[in-house]
Write an enzyme that holds these catalytic residues in place. Structure first.
Site, PDB file in Angstrom:
ATOM      1  N   LYS A  25       0.846  -1.187   0.000  1.00  0.00           N
ATOM      2  CA  LYS A  25       0.000   0.000   0.000  1.00  0.00           C
ATOM      3  C   LYS A  25       0.883   1.240   0.000  1.00  0.00           C
ATOM      4  O   LYS A  25       1.680   1.446   0.905  1.00  0.00           O
ATOM      5  CB  LYS A  25      -0.925   0.003   1.226  1.00  0.00           C
ATOM      6  CG  LYS A  25      -1.898   1.167   1.251  1.00  0.00           C
ATOM      7  CD  LYS A  25      -2.874   1.048   2.409  1.00  0.00           C
ATOM      8  CE  LYS A  25      -3.881   2.186   2.398  1.00  0.00           C
ATOM      9  NZ  LYS A  25      -4.856   2.083   3.525  1.00  0.00           N
ATOM     10  N   ASP A  69     -14.146   4.968   9.549  1.00  0.00           N
ATOM     11  CA  ASP A  69     -14.513   4.813   8.136  1.00  0.00           C
ATOM     12  C   ASP A  69     -14.987   3.382   7.895  1.00  0.00           C
ATOM     13  O   ASP A  69     -14.576   2.724   6.940  1.00  0.00           O
ATOM     14  CB  ASP A  69     -13.326   5.160   7.237  1.00  0.00           C
ATOM     15  CG  ASP A  69     -13.769   5.479   5.805  1.00  0.00           C
ATOM     16  OD1 ASP A  69     -14.982   5.616   5.574  1.00  0.00           O
ATOM     17  OD2 ASP A  69     -12.898   5.568   4.927  1.00  0.00           O
TER      18      ASP A  69
END
Length: 472
Positions: free
Chosen positions: A123, A228
């Site tokens: 990532k 989130d």
């Protein structure tokens, strides 16, 4: 900020990475890094560094820009990626690079493999995109800073995510296994599954809904809120078990807006199940249902968490005792006393020939006391100063010049007993050093225009073009 092409990486030499690292170090306190500074930090010859800089700019690992006062180089996102991948490769964390499998508002996701050909997930944090630039409002990466580069903020985001992921994985949460991180890159386990947003139907909707709500409560009981928790950050494996991803925005349950973010996570799950699976349940957790039993927020220092909160919670959970706090307080008091001893004015010897203390027109007494205080502070920090001087001597190319400058201070002393011949020799050496410094400043690298000369030329042209205003 397109797809990352690592084909050029195999052709880069150690000197290329040395120059990239020098630009990265220079960008800590410079918006643009001049070529001379890059050569000084990289400890390479100026001519060779300029050739390397041009090649790196051609491959878009660096960008050459013209500033108002000086020109210099800036590290691009691709160059920053290459530095992180180079470090991970040297650690034998990754050995091959695969395809891009995901793009988010803050990151790019790629597949990589280690030396054992085990598939991993890489990532790359990409803060600064047009779709997400309100970082100061959505995140607290800036803290007390007024401004910071996007590369530095991406590095902070990756560091936070790795810390959260490691703490959660150690507590058996359904999260990917963290492997390693460097700069803005995080290497983790590659999860085989599908995003919940791509799932059209599941065999047991009730069980999946209960698992997600229990995870929200379990996060909160450990002291953190995901922030989130939606269908884009939940992966279903082959057994239809949820695995949670994306953690940079996690906050503490002690945050001032913790209840708002908790309710938002719950509502996101409820709304998705209502729209996708036509499922609506009256059972859902509330913020008052939290029963704290862990201190992940204190361990990772989440957003909205302070040191005072950490001490209080650690005492409540039994990780610390009041005796430890008392010992810490005694140590702090001892440190404060020692610091006060270093600057105590009672030990300052005041000469008898100084003016009277009632003479308000003279400040020589105060000046003398301040000088003594500074002298005692210098003596208290003598060890630290020696260490700093040794480090500066090892890093600087012109350490001899700094020593000459230090020795030349004795020339200004009124009680100097140095022979006149030695003084002349030192002055001559110091003047030679200053002349070399001035010559190095005048040198302009080939292919670059001096910003000062360019500004003077522009001013001269403006005066010539507007000569009418200077006439009588």
């Amino acid at each position: 900020m397109g797809k990352l092409n690592v084909a050029i990486m195999r052709y880069l030499t150690p000197e290329d990475f040395r120059v990239l690292t020098a630009i990265e170090m220079g960008m800590k306190n410079h918006e643009l890094v001049p070529a001379a500074m890059a050569a000084s930090i990289a400890n390479l010859q100026h001519g060779g560094v300029n050739k390397l800089l041009r090649e790196l700019c051609k491959h878009r690992l660096l960008s050459y820009e013209r500033g108002k006062r000086y020109d210099g180089y800036r590290l691009t996102n691709t160059g920053y990626d290459y530095l992180a991948l180079h470090s991970l490769t040297k650690r034998n964390v990754i050995s091959s690079f695969g395809n891009q499998i995901g793009v988010g508002k803050e990151s790019n996701i790629y597949t990589v493999a280690n030396a054992e050909e085990e598939a991993l997930c890489l990532k790359l944090h990409r803060l600064g995109r047009i779709c997400f630039r309100k970082v100061t409002e959505k995140r607290d990466y800036h803290k007390h800073r007024k401004s910071a580069s996007w590369l530095y903020l991406s590095r902070i985001s990756a560091t936070k995510e790795f810390a959260y992921m490691k703490a959660l994985y150690e507590r058996k949460f359904p999260v990917p296994k963290p492997v390693d991180f460097n700069r803005h890159c995080v290497v983790m386990e590659l999860i085989q599954g599908s995003l919940l947003n791509h799932v059209a139907e599941v065999s047991d909707v009730d069980a999946l809904y209960d698992d997600l709500m229990n995870l929200i409560i379990r996060f909160a009981d450990s002291g953190v809120i995901h922030g989130d928790f939606n269908e884009f950050n939940i992966i279903l494996n082959s057994e239809e078990k949820p695995i949670i991803i994306d953690f940079p925005q996690m906050i503490s349950t002690q945050h001032q807006n913790a209840e708002y973010y908790f309710n938002r996570d719950v509502n996101c799950v409820r709304e998705f199940f209502k729209k996708r699976f036509d499922y609506e349940s009256e059972l859902y957790p509330t913020f008052s249902d939290i029963n704290r039993d862990d201190n992940i927020d204190a361990e990772v220092v989440c957003s909205g968490f302070t040191k005072e909160m950490a001490k209080y919670i650690n005492i409540e959970l039994g990780y610390e005792s009041n005796e430890d706090d008392a010992d810490d307080d005694e140590q702090e008091e001892t440190t404060e006393v020692n610091n006060e001893e270093c600057i105590d004015t009672k030990d300052v010897e005041v000469p008898s020939d100084i003016p009277d203390k009632h003479d308000t027109s003279s400040n020589s007494t105060l000046n003398y006391i301040f000088q003594q205080m500074k002298l005692k502070n210098t003596m208290c920090d003598e060890d630290k100063t020696n260490e700093d001087e040794d480090e500066l001597k090892s890093l600087s190319e012109h350490s001899e010049n700094s020593l000459d400058h230090f020795e030349s201070r004795s020339i200004l002393s009124t009680t100097s007993t140095i022979p006149p011949d030695e003084i002349k020799k030192r002055l001559k050496k110091q003047m030679a050093v200053q002349s070399r410094k001035q010559q190095s400043k005048r040198c302009v690298a080939k292919g670059e225009a001096n910003a000062v000369t360019r500004s003077r030329r522009e001013n001269t042209n403006n005066i010539k073009q507007n000569h009418g205003i200077w006439e009588d």
